[in-house]
Design an enzyme around this catalytic site. Structure first.
Site, PDB file in Angstrom:
ATOM      1  NE  ARG A  21    -142.658  74.031 129.429  1.00 22.44           N
ATOM      2  CZ  ARG A  21    -143.569  74.320 128.866  1.00 22.44           C
ATOM      3  NH1 ARG A  21    -144.312  75.220 129.146  1.00 22.44           N
ATOM      4  NH2 ARG A  21    -143.677  73.507 127.812  1.00 22.44           N
ATOM      5  CB  CYS A 154    -139.382  69.159 122.585  1.00 19.94           C
ATOM      6  SG  CYS A 154    -140.487  69.989 123.336  1.00 19.94           S
ATOM      7  CG  ASP A 177    -147.953  65.584 125.126  1.00 22.41           C
ATOM      8  OD1 ASP A 177    -148.487  64.503 125.462  1.00 22.41           O
ATOM      9  OD2 ASP A 177    -148.499  66.635 124.971  1.00 22.41           O
ATOM     10  CG  ASN A 185    -142.448  64.764 118.192  1.00 22.84           C
ATOM     11  OD1 ASN A 185    -142.366  64.647 119.311  1.00 22.84           O
ATOM     12  ND2 ASN A 185    -142.675  65.919 117.684  1.00 22.84           N
ATOM     13  CB  ALA A 269    -149.738  70.672 128.987  1.00 18.26           C
TER      14      ALA A 269
END
Length: 270
Positions: A21, A154, A177, A185, A269
């Site tokens: 996307r 996510c 990512d 994370n 992004a």
């Protein structure tokens, strides 16, 4: 940190190029996993500088239970979520709301009423009263509310498990990512696990992480290849003040011995 280096290497070597996307293609692998033992040190990458302050502020924001970023942006001057917020700083019912004020419907007599559930406090309570439970789960996925979210979560599910006096954590992530998101994370959930372990009288254990779509954006490839040439340095140590979870502030997270290589710039992004 060898686990992260193996993850990067595998996706660079075996990832399949995919559209998505954002308009920037990725190299993607399905269901990649790694694990680190928190007894070996705090897993903040040393092959590039990671903004520890931003990691901890993001964690503290998750714990606030708010559907906006005004505390993060305006009071803490931290802008890592700006790209997804509207002009008023609203991001909708994402991580903070779902962790601390998970909305649900329950019957009250003959009617259905809206209620909220604090998943983090429930996890702490279970760790204190029934630490051998296999149901100490926090979910950030609410299908009915996806349309109201600035970005669907996510990292969507984490589970605590106690063994041998240590608190382990497993995180399931639908999309990761590897250059930008995964280091954050990893550091965030390692800090969360360490903080909650202290709340319930346990030592931090293993952090395990499964990423369903583990990807590298094609404009991040060169930076990651440079990162792989750098020799990892000793992991730092993280000390967290002995306070209730909701009373912790940035100053209560003390990082010692962090000596990373220079930062590498990666474009986000959106």
């Amino acid at each position: 940190m060898e686990a992260y280096r193996r993850l990067v290497t595998n996706v660079l070597e075996t990832g399949v190029r995919k559209e998505n996307r954002t308009g920037t293609d990725t190299l993607s692998c399905f269901a990649e996993s790694y694990r680190v033992d928190l007894a070996d040190g705090y897993p903040l990458l040393t092959t590039k500088k990671v903004r520890f302050r931003s990691v901890i502020l993001e964690l503290l924001w998750y714990l606030r239970g708010e559907g906006h970023i005004r505390w993060l942006r305006d009071e803490q001057d931290c802008h890592i979520w700006d790209a997804w917020a509207d002009e008023n700083g609203e991001v909708g019912p994402i991580y903070p709301v779902l962790w601390r004020n998970f909305p649900y419907a329950a019957r009250d007599g003959d009617q259905w009423v809206r209620r909220e559930f604090d998943q983090v406090q429930s996890a702490i309570d279970l760790l204190k009263t029934d630490p051998m439970s296999r149901r100490i789960v926090v979910s950030a996925w609410h299908p009915a509310l996806l349309g109201e979210m600035a970005l669907p979560p996510c990292h969507l599910l984490y589970i605590f498990n106690v063994s041998g006096g240590r608190l382990h954590c497993h995180l399931t992530q639908r999309s990761g990512d590897i250059a930008l998101g995964i280091p954050f994370n990893l550091a965030c959930y390692a800090a969360l696990t360490t903080a909650i372990a202290a709340q319930v009288g346990l030592d931090p254990g293993v952090f395990a992480h499964t990423i369903v779509d583990a990807h590298i954006y094609v404009n991040h490839v060169d930076g990651l290849k440079e990162q792989l040439t750098r020799e990892p340095r000793p992991l730092p140590r993280l000390t967290i003040a002995d306070k209730p979870l909701d009373e912790l502030g940035l100053e209560d997270f003390v990082l010692e011995g962090y000596d990373p290589h220079p930062a590498i710039r990666f474009e986000v992004a959106v």
